[in-house]
Design a protein around this motif. Structure first.
Motif, mmCIF file in Angstrom:
data_model
loop_
_atom_site.group_PDB
_atom_site.id
_atom_site.type_symbol
_atom_site.label_atom_id
_atom_site.label_comp_id
_atom_site.label_asym_id
_atom_site.label_seq_id
_atom_site.Cartn_x
_atom_site.Cartn_y
_atom_site.Cartn_z
ATOM 1 N N SER A 90 10.619 52.446 16.320
ATOM 2 C CA SER A 90 9.800 53.349 17.199
ATOM 3 C C SER A 90 9.702 52.899 18.646
ATOM 4 N N VAL A 91 10.217 51.680 19.021
ATOM 5 C CA VAL A 91 10.222 51.350 20.488
ATOM 6 C C VAL A 91 11.706 51.380 20.681
ATOM 7 N N PRO A 92 11.862 51.990 22.175
ATOM 8 C CA PRO A 92 13.327 52.094 22.530
ATOM 9 C C PRO A 92 13.931 50.673 22.887
ATOM 10 N N LYS A 93 15.005 50.405 22.637
ATOM 11 C CA LYS A 93 15.891 49.124 22.711
ATOM 12 C C LYS A 93 15.464 48.487 24.191
ATOM 13 N N GLU A 94 15.304 49.440 25.186
ATOM 14 C CA GLU A 94 15.063 48.830 26.630
ATOM 15 C C GLU A 94 13.761 48.267 26.563
ATOM 16 N N VAL A 95 12.879 48.660 26.129
ATOM 17 C CA VAL A 95 11.374 47.974 25.967
ATOM 18 C C VAL A 95 11.298 47.012 25.232
ATOM 19 N N GLY A 96 12.139 46.773 24.022
ATOM 20 C CA GLY A 96 12.325 45.609 23.307
ATOM 21 C C GLY A 96 12.865 44.499 23.948
ATOM 22 N N THR A 97 13.901 44.637 24.646
ATOM 23 C CA THR A 97 14.867 43.792 25.431
ATOM 24 C C THR A 97 13.774 43.414 26.631
ATOM 25 N N ILE A 98 13.125 44.257 27.094
ATOM 26 C CA ILE A 98 12.266 43.727 28.302
ATOM 27 C C ILE A 98 10.884 42.818 27.857
#
Length: 117
Positions: A63-71
């Protein structure tokens, strides 16, 4: 606009430098020699906080984009900053311990940040 950015960066530098300059050198050395406080801070900063960030990313899953998870993982793995020194100064707590912890976490982050990522 560039003048505003330059002025805000200069003021931020003066704030950070002023916090560190307000600490007595002997008090700072004493806090660095007391390993318990620094060790607790380093464990929380480089083991507990990245684990909580990882669990948060895993909990939200797709549910969270990969970019947000990485950040989120990068932010939770990064060392503490001088903002904590400002809060310690504001509330009249142990500023020397805060500056010592910021110093230690900055040096430890050289190796721990890549390991956590």
């Amino acid at each position: 606009m560039w003048l505003l950015v330059l002025a805000s960066n200069a003021l931020l530098f003066l704030l950070v430098f002023g916090m560190a300059a307000a600490v007595d050198i002997d008090s700072f050395k004493t806090r660095l020699k007391q390993k318990a406080g620094i060790l607790v801070g380093l464990v929380c900063q480089f083991i507990l906080l990245p684990f909580i960030g990882f669990c948060t990313v895993a909990l939200f899953g797709t549910s969270v984009p990969k970019e947000v998870g990485t950040i989120l993982l990068v932010v939770t793995s990064s060392p503490g900053g001088s903002y904590s020194n400002w809060w310690c100064s504001l509330f009249n707590t142990d500023l020397a311990l805060s500056v010592a912890m910021t110093t230690a976490s900055t040096f430890f982050s050289i190796g721990m940040l890549p390991l956590n990522l």
